[in-house]
Design an enzyme around this catalytic site. Structure first.
Site, short mmCIF file in Angstrom:
data_model
loop_
_atom_site.label_atom_id
_atom_site.label_comp_id
_atom_site.label_asym_id
_atom_site.label_seq_id
_atom_site.Cartn_x
_atom_site.Cartn_y
_atom_site.Cartn_z
N MET A 105 58.46 40.51 46.47
CA MET A 105 57.01 40.31 46.16
C MET A 105 56.36 41.51 46.71
O MET A 105 56.94 42.35 47.41
CB MET A 105 56.42 39.15 46.79
CG MET A 105 57.14 37.75 46.44
SD MET A 105 56.65 36.57 47.44
CE MET A 105 57.90 36.33 48.57
N GLY A 127 49.37 40.65 45.62
CA GLY A 127 49.69 39.37 46.70
C GLY A 127 50.47 38.50 45.59
O GLY A 127 49.81 37.91 44.45
N THR A 128 51.62 37.86 45.91
CA THR A 128 52.49 37.06 44.97
C THR A 128 53.54 36.13 45.88
O THR A 128 53.79 36.68 46.72
CB THR A 128 53.40 38.28 44.40
OG1 THR A 128 52.47 38.99 43.60
CG2 THR A 128 54.34 37.64 43.23
N VAL A 129 53.75 35.21 45.14
CA VAL A 129 54.93 34.48 45.68
C VAL A 129 56.10 34.43 44.87
O VAL A 129 56.04 34.51 43.84
CB VAL A 129 54.40 32.94 45.89
CG1 VAL A 129 53.24 33.06 47.06
CG2 VAL A 129 53.91 32.21 44.72
#
Length: 533
Positions: free
Chosen positions: A435, A354-356
């Site tokens: 992402m 999970g990344t922005v």
């Protein structure tokens, strides 16, 4: 030969989005309120670094399912030349092999998965070097969202609800503050529901007022260390006070007429570069974009790249092979010879994340920035009364004896998050990123191929159907990939699965420069938004 600049009006894949163009400034990220925070900094007289940081800080509030105040971060900044900043933190000094004895893999949740969080130090370092606005001003939008509340966007709400069973079932006392903040009433917020977190706002105010000092050597650091000591954690005040982000020399490789740049290890950006090196010797453009030959070559190149990355990428102080060796063109040619008509077997143990990601640009600066708690919300550890949700980057360590990435004290783990940047000769083309855990280098490779070999504009390059290599011969396809193509890949030995969730294939953003224009794109797999003026 046509290139992407010839096709700004061509959209071969339906998405409902078009490129956004401006002459002065542009931003793109995965959450509209965060994108607006970036534009607010431009309107206040700030530059692209100010805009990027305001977005990053806002995202810790408006997209907490992917990042938080306890995240790590990486950045690439162009100011006439390209600079890299590695903001990832090291493992606690007390994290020894004895601490993980008997485990088959690093845990997903809990204190053992926590390394020193580096995002706050990354914000301060970038602001000190390039910021035009006061550091405190960058926090205003995020504090407003945290204290006044904001409507949760649809894809963020989906991720929040999907995470609820995993976290609500936790009985570890260390995870109860996390549940109280993110799942009040034992449920996740619905799309459009107003969510606020005063503790986030108060913590952001303290970070802003102290220039981040409180987070590493002041009262916030003490609260983190105290909570760790009380609940079995290894993170100490000494670990926090010793943390420093590291300026690094970006690594890159030419692919046709563009060069892709990445942060060097301990990140996995080198994986995309290895894959492109292998593909460089293939005349990919002679195959249609949605053909079995094009997909097969890309998938096989990516498998070999992952095999190298999984074997060698670690904290540079422990690596036994250098990036220069891994990016050697002769080595790439040798690896290319391994690819035939049938799918190879490669086992990489890939993980989801999970990344922005965000991009910002003006006429002088261009920023590629990524920030993450790793697997969704991260470790499930939130320091009481602070809103500091800690990442689970320790999950990236190997337990294999003698592996350069084997878990140990004072080490940066293998990192999945990778900002990218494109140049042409000595000219900046712009920042891009995709992402999503180990989808990231695969997304980078696919987007670059779309731009270079298939002359797609930035929005079309992001919209195009994607694949994701999983492990062995397993390949995940988006439902928009033609059925006949999936069957043809299966005939070549690929074990094909369909992935219905858009997030499985990444969430990308891009801003490219063309003559006097900034051309921005944000893909439809997320709630994101591109803005320009």
């Amino acid at each position: 030969m046509a290139d992407w600049t010839d096709n700004l009006g061509h959209y071969p894949y339906p998405s409902g989005r078009r490129v956004v163009m401006g002459c002065r400034q542009a931003v793109a990220t995965s959450q509209p309120l965060a994108a607006q925070a970036g534009m607010e900094m431009f309107w206040a007289g700030g530059n692209a670094v100010d805009a990027a940081l305001a977005m990053a800080i806002a995202l810790t509030v408006v997209e907490p399912t992917s990042n938080g105040i306890g995240s790590d971060a990486f950045a690439l900044v162009w100011d006439g030349q390209l600079h890299g900043l590695n903001g990832s933190g090291k493992s606690p000094e007390r994290l020894t092999l004895e601490q993980v004895q008997g485990l088959e893999q690093m845990p997903q949740l809990g204190w053992l998965s926590v390394t020193t969080p580096g995002a706050v130090s990354t914000w301060r370092s970038l602001s000190d070097r390039w910021g035009a606005l006061p550091f405190e001003q960058l926090f205003a939008p995020a504090i407003g969202y945290a204290e006044d509340g904001f409507p949760v966007s649809p894809e963020t709400a989906r991720a929040w609800q999907a995470a609820a069973p995993r976290f609500l079932s936790q009985t570890d006392p260390a995870m109860q503050p996390f549940k109280a903040v993110f799942f009040p009433g034992d449920r996740a917020p619905r799309p459009g529901e107003i969510w606020s977190s005063p503790v986030h706002g108060a913590t952001l105010r303290e970070i802003a007022a102290t220039g981040g000092e409180s987070f590493y050597q002041g009262s916030l650091a003490e609260r983190m260390a105290t909570f760790a000591a009380e609940t079995g954690g290894l993170l100490s005040l000494e670990d926090l006070s010793a943390h420093q982000p590291e300026w690094v020399e970006p690594i890159g490789t030419p692919y046709r007429d563009l060069t892709l740049w990445e942060i060097p290890p301990n990140g996995q950006g080198i994986t995309a570069l290895i894959g492109l090196n292998i593909l460089e010797g293939v005349e990919l453009a002679r195959y249609p974009r949605d053909s079995v030959d094009s997909y097969h070559w890309q998938i096989e190149a990516m498998k070999l790249a992952f095999a190298d990355a999984q074997a060698h990428v670690a904290d540079p102080a422990w690596m036994t092979v250098t990036p220069t060796q891994l990016l050697d063109k002769t080595y790439a040619a040798e690896r290319r010879q391994l690819i035939g008509d049938r799918a190879l077997v490669a086992n990489t143990g890939l993980q989801r994340g999970g990344t922005v990601y965000l991009a910002a640009a003006d006429q002088d600066l261009m920023v590629s920035f990524i920030q993450s708690n790793f697997e969704g919300f991260g470790s499930g550890i939130l320091v009481p009364g602070t809103g500091i949700a800690l990442q689970n980057r320790g999950r990236g360590f190997s337990l294999q004896p003698g592996h350069p990435n084997q878990v140990g004290p004072g080490k940066r783990p293998f990192h999945t998050i990778i900002p990218a940047f494109l140049t042409q000769g000595d000219r900046p083309i712009g920042p891009m990123g995709v992402m999503g855990g180990h989808m990231q280098p695969q997304g980078h490779l696919q987007v670059v191929v779309n731009l270079v070999d298939y002359a797609m504009n930035p929005q079309a390059a992001l919209d195009a159907p994607r694949w994701q290599f999983l492990s062995g011969r397993q390949v995940l396809l988006e439902p928009t990939v033609p059925h006949s193509l999936g069957l043809a890949l299966s005939d070549r030995g690929h074990q094909i699965q369909l992935g219905l969730e858009p997030h499985l294939f990444g969430k990308g953003q891009m801003i490219l420069r063309h003559r006097g224009s900034l051309i921005a794109a944000s893909e439809p797999r997320a709630d994101g938004l591109a803005l320009a003026r």
